[in-house]
Each structure stands twice: as structure tokens, then as C-alpha cells.
Design an enzyme around this catalytic site. Structure first.
Site, PDB file in Angstrom:
ATOM      1  CG  HIS A 375       6.622   7.806  23.558  1.00 29.95           C
ATOM      2  ND1 HIS A 375       5.524   8.643  23.550  1.00 29.95           N
ATOM      3  CD2 HIS A 375       7.302   8.095  22.429  1.00 29.95           C
ATOM      4  CE1 HIS A 375       5.546   9.383  22.462  1.00 29.95           C
ATOM      5  NE2 HIS A 375       6.623   9.078  21.767  1.00 29.95           N
ATOM      6  CE  LYS A 568      -6.738   4.270  30.072  1.00 31.84           C
ATOM      7  NZ  LYS A 568      -6.116   5.511  29.693  1.00 31.84           N
ATOM      8  NE  ARG A 569      -0.260   0.157  24.963  1.00 29.33           N
ATOM      9  CZ  ARG A 569       0.743  -0.132  25.799  1.00 29.33           C
ATOM     10  NH1 ARG A 569       1.216  -1.350  25.889  1.00 29.33           N
ATOM     11  NH2 ARG A 569       1.287   0.804  26.548  1.00 29.33           N
ATOM     12  CE  LYS A 574      -1.706   1.490  28.647  1.00 31.59           C
ATOM     13  NZ  LYS A 574      -1.565   2.947  28.491  1.00 31.59           N
ATOM     14  CB  THR A 679      -3.142  11.099  24.081  1.00 32.20           C
ATOM     15  OG1 THR A 679      -3.029   9.754  23.606  1.00 32.20           O
ATOM     16  CG2 THR A 679      -1.786  11.761  24.032  1.00 32.20           C
ATOM     17  CE  LYS A 683      -6.797  10.851  21.463  1.00 31.25           C
ATOM     18  NZ  LYS A 683      -6.138   9.557  21.347  1.00 31.25           N
TER      19      LYS A 683
END
Length: 837
Positions: A375, A568-569, A574, A679, A683
Site C-alpha cells: 500500500h 484525509k489523514r 498529502k 479511495t 467517493k
């Protein structure tokens, strides 16, 4: 209890009707649970009590279906997959269960008869705190698809009492408090007091006269099973998420010590057992923290494998003789990332030491049973465990890992002398004298029959870079399985208005299990009536979200503004920092405008949410910065009708189910090549939300599917990143003046007196630890701002925006977890449908 509710309840007899679909009988069954399965004082039937009674009523049906599924698998004895994951982010179960069972209307009517509204009852449920981010939510989507596709498959995980943490936002920034999802109890789980396995830690190895080895001594805790039933959509198949809890026995309690006043040492094993499943990802800066994490991982692997082997034997009993070589034709074990890697040496240990197999036979069984999903390409996330810690906790497993490593080296020397110079980086044991470690990813790649990445770009990077040397050895071992999401939870149930108009236009609801049918919406993308219906469905979701934001943050947001969301985290790769720097620059520019100029801008509400790991200082600084910026912007009367900045606290599945349907733009802006898949991007896209993003992870495939004209692209590509980092090191980077202006504005104290220099310093300099802008925020900033300007323009053209939104949903067929799981079943696990008749 209110008089009306009391009167309503008195009209409904308390009678058990566990399997009824009639609202009057369901109401009786709920009332029966309230009265005869009580968890509260009598005569209380407020929303909380109503939730527990309703959940137990639904559970009646799930238990029956679970039993039928289990019995059917036992009879048919198909090959079965067991999915091992340290995390599952299940979210709430009530809406999902009654939706999958197709009884939501009956339950809504039943609750009305008892004086309650289904919407209010659903809100009483706490999210199961068993995961952290995308890895855990993926595992939960996979379980939903396994059940819906009628596949013989189960999940195994740990029953964390306090989860990761519940996030609170204070003036100081993020504060972590323990999750309280099990403070009362979870109505969904079924404890299996007959399913208990011993799990050993520490100890030593005894060598028997015949040369066989046995791991003995140390401490032994008990693994107790809790089953959470997972129903498929409109099918009888109901599978299990089996969660383990660690316990010690009564005989481990030292009564003599306790009576002597030595209370802590008397219950030492009990408190040690409780620590194992207390918290997800406990801090591992200390030796005891490392031991605890390793204990968690081994505890999951050992208990699950003992259970799997027992079931394999039970299904053989009374059927004549059988061989261990049949095991891989009946059992597939999937490792979700490297956390369950210890399943490899543990299966070897059980086969050799307990079942008496020789090395070659045990290795053949193990390597044909286990497959591994990678991952991440982030080096710090590729687990490496200290060899001394491993020898201390799991001495027999270290012997086995040493032997696997030794045989791997011998195989390379014998068959591929051309790779000998690569061995130091390929081998499992890294004997660096300063820090000898076990490389878990290498152990997985060497031992598993298949290794897969989770998006095309990610799998390509694994093949070309991370695992390139192993690819020359085993070219067919490596596959891609692009992630997916369940359309049930992420569209059908979380956005009923949008779902209804999709069903109406397609003249079928089959899209819920065959997401490719959404492509049928393309022909309506320009249809004015359909666009209006689409707009009103999106507006209903935006209004619901605005109410939620007001309730949890006290900030009023305008549903007519562009809702721009990044959840998100919180992690530097990110790049929430890029997002907030962009918002700061926007604020400064709007502030400098005349009132007439401001009226020409596109009003925007920027929402950011996510948890920062408790010990990750820079991530926590980003959370604080977003809150500080929001405090200033939202209270600035000149600007706050054109821009709001909101930090959404305690992001989890239920919050996502509110945010995603109400969003219009979402940001997936990681440095290219660093996000394995993502992911949440799927969504958002599925819900008609447009993406601003880099060519990273699954963004690449989403853009291909929905059309590049419907995606706001910016930033460096993955193959440019190494060169750009090199140029930066060599002092060749020239920052954009807008980037400098945004940073300077923070330094000026515009957002308060907190010292953001340590955070901003990560963007400065050309090299060095925590400097040199490793994630290329500065490089991508100008192209990000240009893409945001294109967003503003597109949003002003309502028809164009609605068409893009419809085309986004229409292009999401590929991103169903049903497609992903069907591919795993066929290409990795070799399992087939086993439908309950």
C-alpha cells in the site's frame, strides 16, 4: 419518556418476531428487545435506547443469515479467502444493514409506530473505531463486496477498545482523547466464548532428541473471538468480520500476591493482555511501544491462523484421509499491507513444530497460501523491525526468518549469480551493525505467491523501482488491483436524492451492483431537465452539510458558495499545506480588492478535515494553521461572504458520509508518485464532485475514465519529481512570487502569534533534514493556483459545471470494489461464488 412515546409503545405488543418484514411486527420485535433484552433501566425509550433495541432487532436477522452462510460453506467446503488487516474503518452499521437487507422502509415505519424517526435513531450510533484511514476503509469496502458477490471470504482484525483517538480542536490545535465506541457496548458483535486460542510471547526454544524444535515458556494470553456480521446487498450471504480480544485466564491472577497487597503484580498478565487491544498504532518511540506493536501484529496473525487451521480440519473430519498439500486449494490468506507479515513464519512454525511437516513441505504450503498487498512507496511506512526486539518477543519466528533468508540467498547464488551484487538490498535480514532489522516487505515478496499494488501507477512504480530486483526473479508474481469503493455505502445510502434520480433516468437500480451501468447517464449530461434535478439533489446534500457544519463548528456557511473539500489523514505528502497556502493567498487578494471587484469572484467555502498522528509535529502544526486561518477569515466582514475556511473536526466514516455528497470540488493534491491509490477521490467523483489533483495514485485512472476535460490537473508528474528534487538541492529552484507572498503573510502575524516558522522552514533551504521542500509544495504552487483559477471560471458557468458533474459520476463504473474483489477472486485467490440457496 414522553407521554406520546409511552402511549405509542403501549399500543405495540412486545413480541419476538425476529425475521418479520412487516412494520407492525418489526415494531413488536424492537419493543421485545427493549423489554426483554434490557441494557437500561425500565421505562426508558429515548432515542439511545431505541437505537440499541433496533440494532438488536436487525441483528436477529443477520445472525440467522450468518448461521445459514456458515453452514452452507461447511457443507460445500469451497476454497475460502481470509483477509488479514490491522484496520477496518466500518462506520455505522444500521443504515448499511437495513439497506443491504432491503428493509429500510419497513424499519422507518416500525419506528414511527414507536414514536421515533429513523433519521434520529441512526444518529445515535457511534462509529466503530477500528481503523485510521484509507487502508481500513478499503478493507471494509472489500468485506461489503465479498458478501454482495457471494464469495466465501472472511475478515480478521483486532477489537480495539479506544481506537486511534477522537480528535478535539482547541485554541492549542488538535487534542487526542480516547474513542468511546465501546463505553456502553456494540450491539452488532456476537462474542464466541467457545472460540479461544492461546497466543505465546517471549519464551525459548527446546530441541527434542529427534531434532524437532518447540517454542515454550514465556507468557501466554488468550484470544477471544467477536463476530461482526457483514450482510451482502440483496443476498442471503452474510459473512464475518472476526475480531480478536486479548484476555488472561483466572488462574493467571495471583491471589497470594493480591492478598499481600501487591495488586499490580498480581494482575500483571491481565493488564498486559488488556494493553494489546487497547489502542490502534500505539506510539512506538520507546522499546515498550515497539514490543506492544509487534505483540498486536503477532496476536492477530497467530489467533487467525489457528482459527483457519481448525476450520480446515473440521471441514475434513469424517471425510477420509487428507493431506496438508490440499491446504492451499482450500485456504487463501491475503495480507493487507505488511502489518500481518508474521503470518508467514507463524504458519511455518505451526506446520513444522505442531503438525510435524518438514521444511520443504511447510514452505510449499505457506508460499501457495499467502498473498501480499503493498500500500505504500513511502520508505518510513515500509516496516522494518529491530532484530533484537524480534529475537526477544518471537525467538522461534526469528529462527524461521533466518532460514528463509538463508535459503533465498542460496537460491540466488545458485540460479542468478548476476544478481549477487544486489543481495544486500534484496535480502530479508539487514545486518547493519548499528541497526540490524528485519525487512517485512522483503519477507512478504520472497514468501508470497502474488504481490499486488493498488493503482496502475503505483503498481508500475513497484515493478520499476521498489521491487525491481525481485521482478527480474519472478516477473509474473507482480499484479495490479486498482482499489474500489462500495457503491452501496458511498452513493446509494449516503446520497438518497442523487441515487433516486440516477435510478429514474436509467430505469433500473441494477447500477447498485453493476456500477458500469452509470455510463448510461452520459447521454443526459446536456439535458436541461436532468441538470436541474441533479442540481437540486446536490443542493439538498449541501444544505444538510451546512446544517452539520453549523452544529459541530458554529460556523455558518452559504450553500450557494462553491463547496471545496479536502478530507484525509494529515500528512506532508498529502499536502494540506498547499491547500491552506492557496486559501491564504486567495484571502489576501480578496482583502485587497474593491467591493465591486469582490462581487466578481466565485464565493468559496474551503473545508479541511483529518487526524494528525499524535506524535507527528508538523502535521499537527498544519491542523493549527487551518484553524487559525479560519478564525481570521470567517470573522472578517469584508471577506466572509466570499470566502470561508473551516476545519471539520474528528473526521471519520460518518462525517465522510455527510461531506462527500455535499461537495462540489475536492482536492487530491499529493506529490506525484507518493499516494499509492487514494479511495476518497473515487467517493467524491462518484458523487458528482469534480477533482483538482495531481497525476498521482488512482487520480490517473479517474481522469482517464471521466475525461480529462472534467478534471482540474496541475503539478509535476511522478517521473519529474526526482529531477526536481535534485535541482532544488543544487540551488536551481526559483520560487513563484505568489508563494513567497502567502508564506510572508503567515510570518507577518496575520493569523495570530503562534510561531509557524518550524512548519514554514520545511519549505525553505535546498537540503537537510526537514528542509528543502521535499514534497514540492513551492514547485507546484503556481500551477495549483492557475488550476484554481480555472475552477472559479468553470463554476460561474452553471450548465458547464453540471455537465462535468454528471460526467464525473457517469465515468465511475470502474471504481466499484465489486470489480476489484472479482479480480482478486479470479486472479489471486482462485475462489468462486458460493451462494446460499
Amino acid at each position: 419518556m414522553s407521554r406520546d412515546r409511552k402511549a405509542a409503545m403501549e399500543k405495540v405488543p412486545a413480541v419476538a418476531n425476529p425475521l418479520s418484514e412487516k412494520p407492525t411486527e418489526i415494531a413488536s420485535n424492537i419493543n421485545y428487545h427493549a423489554q426483554f433484552n434490557p441494557h437500561f433501566s425500565p421505562f426508558k425509550f429515548e432515542p439511545e435506547q431505541a437505537f440499541f433495541a433496533t440494532a438488536e432487532s436487525v441483528r436477529d436477522r443477520l445472525i440467522k443469515q450468518w448461521n445459514e452462510t456458515f453452514l452452507h460453506y461447511h457443507k460445500v467446503d469451497p476454497k475460502q479467502t481470509y483477509y488479514l488487516s490491522m484496520e477496518y474503518l466500518q462506520g455505522r452499521a444500521l443504515t448499511n444493514a437495513i439497506g443491504n437487507l432491503a428493509i429500510q422502509h419497513a424499519y422507518a415505519d416500525a419506528l414511527n409506530k414507536l414514536g421515533h424517526e429513523l433519521e434520529e435513531i441512526v444518529e445515535q450510533e457511534k462509529d466503530a473505531a477500528l481503523g485510521n484511514g484509507g487502508l481500513g476503509r478499503l478493507a471494509s469496502c472489500f468485506l461489503d463486496s465479498m458478501a454482495t458477490l457471494n464469495l466465501p471470504a472472511w475478515g480478521y482484525g483486532l477489537r480495539y477498545k479506544y481506537g486511534l483517538f477522537k480528535q478535539r480542536i482547541t485554541k492549542q490545535g488538535q487534542e487526542e482523547v480516547a474513542e468511546d465506541w465501546l463505553e456502553k457496548f456494540s450491539p452488532w458483535e456476537v462474542v464466541r466464548h467457545d472460540v479461544v486460542f492461546p497466543v505465546r510471547f517471549f519464551g525459548h526454544i527446546e530441541v527434542n532428541p529427534d531434532g524437532s524444535r518447540k517454542w515454550v515458556g514465556g507468557e501466554v494470553v488468550q484470544a477471544l473471538a467477536y463476530d461482526v456480521p457483514i450482510p451482502g446487498y440483496k443476498t442471503k450471504n452474510t459473512i464475518s468480520l472476526r475480531l480478536w480480544e486479548a484476555k488472561a485466564c483466572a488462574e493467571d491472577f495471583n491471589l497470594f500476591q493480591f492478598n499481600d497487597g501487591q495488586y499490580e503484580s498480581a494482575a500483571q498478565l491481565h493488564s498486559g493482555a488488556q494493553q494489546i487491544c487497547a489502542v490502534l498504532y500505539p506510539g512506538d518511540a520507546t522499546e515498550s511501544g515497539k514490543l506492544l506493536r509487534l505483540k498486536q501484529q503477532f496476536f492477530l496473525c497467530s489467533a487467525s491462523l489457528q482459527d483457519i487451521i481448525l476450520r480446515f480440519k473440521e471441514r475434513r473430519s469424517g471425510k477420509g484421509s487428507w493431506q496438508w498439500s490440499e491446504f492451499p486449494s482450500k485456504v487463501a490468506v491475503q495480507l493487507n499491507d505488511t502489518h500481518p507479515t508474521l503470518a508467514i513464519p507463524e504458519l511455518m512454525r505451526i506446520l513444522m513444530d505442531d503438525e510435524g511437516l518438514g521444511w520443504d513441505e511447510a514452505w510449499d504450503v505457506t508460499s501457495r497460501t499467502i498473498a501480499y498487498t503493498n500500500h505504500t512507496v513511502l520508505p518510513e511506512a515500509l516496516e522494518k523491525w529491530s532484530q533484537p526486539v524480534m529475537w526477544k518477543l518471537l525467538p522461534r519466528h526469528m529462527e524461521i526468518i533466518e532460514e528463509i533468508d538463508k535459503r533465498f540467498l542460496a537460491m540466488i547464488n545458485a540460479t542468478r549469480p548476476d544478481l549477487e551484487h544486489k543481495l544486500p538490498s534484496m535480502r530479508i535480514l539487514d545486518h547493519n551493525p548499528q541497526k540490524p532489522v528485519v525487512r517485512m516487505a522483503s519477507l512478504c515478496v520472497v514468501s508470497a505467491h502474488t504481490v499486488n499494488g493498488v493503482a496502475q501507477l503505483h503498481s508500475d512504480i513497484l515493478r520499476a523501482e521498489l521491487f525491481a530486483d525481485y521482478v527480474c526473479l519472478w516477473p509474473i508474481k507482480f499484479q495490479n488491483k486498482t482499489n474500489g469503493i462500495t457503491p452501496r455505502r458511498w452513493l446509494r445510502f449516503c446520497s438518497p436524492e442523487l441515487s433516486d434520480i440516477i435510478t429514474k433516468r436509467l430505469k433500473t437500480d441494477q447500477w447498485v451492483t453493476n456500477l458500469d451501468l452509470l455510463s448510461g447517464l452520459r447521454k443526459f449530461a446536456d439535458n436541461a431537465d436532468f441538470q436541474n434535478e441533479w442540481a437540486s439533489a446536490k443542493m439538498a446534500n449541501k444544505q444538510r452539510l451546512a446544517k452539520y457544519i453549523l452544529r459541530v463548528t458554529g460556523v455558518t456557511i452559504d450553500p450557494n458558495s462553491l463547496f471545496d473539500i479536502q478530507v484525509k489523514r494529515i500528512h506532508e505528502y498529502k499536502r494540506q499545506l498547499l491547500n491552506i497556502l492557496g486559501a491564504i493567498y486567495r484571502y489576501k487578494k480578496i482583502k485587497e480588492m474593491s467591493p465591486e471587484q469582490r462581487k466578481k469572484t466565485t464565493p468559496r467555502t474551503v473545508m479541511i478535515g483529518g487526524k494528525a498522528f499524535a506524535t507527528y509535529t508538523n502535521a499537527k502544526r498544519i491542523v493549527k494553521l487551518v484553524n487559525d486561518v479560519g478564525e481570521v477569515v470567517n470573522n472578517d466582514p469584508e471577506v466572509n461572504s466570499f470566502l470561508k475556511v473551516v476545519f471539520v473536526p474528528n473526521y471519520n466514516v460518518s462525517v465522510a458520509e455527510m461531506l462527500i455528497p455535499g461537495s462540489e470540488l475536492s482536492q487530491h493534491i499529493s506529490t506525484a508518485g507518493m499516494e499509492a491509490s487514494g479511495t476518497s477521490n473515487m467517493k467524491f467523483a462518484l458523487n458528482g464532485c469534480l477533482i483538482i489533483g495531481t497525476l498521482d495514485g488512482a487520480n490517473v485512472e479517474i481522469r482517464e475514465e471521466i475525461g480529462e476535460e472534467n478534471f482540474f490537473l496541475f503539478g509535476a508528474t511522478a517521473d519529474e519529481v526526482p529531477r526536481l528534487r535534485k535541482e532544488r538541492e543544487n540551488g536551481l529552484f526559483k520560487p513563484d512570487p505568489r508563494f513567497e507572498e502567502a508564506k510572508q503573510y503567515i510570518r507577518s502575524g496575520a493569523f495570530g502569534s503562534y510561531d509557524y516558522n518550524p512548519l514554514l522552514d520545511s519549505l525553505e533551504g535546498n537540503s537537510g533534514y526537514g528542509r528543502g521542500d521535499y514534497f514540492l509544495v513551492g514547485h507546484d504552487f503556481p500551477s495549483y493556483m492557475d488550476a484554481q483559477a480555472r475552477v472559479d471560471e468553470a463554476y460561474k458557468d452553471r450548465k458547464r459545471w453540471l455537465k462535468m458533474s454528471i460526467l464525473s459520476t457517469a465515468g465511475c463504473g470502474k471504481f466499484s470494489s465489486d470489480r476489484t474483489i472479482a479480480q482478486y477472486a479470479k486472479e489471486i485467490w482462485n475462489i468462486e461464488e458460493c451462494r446460499v440457496p
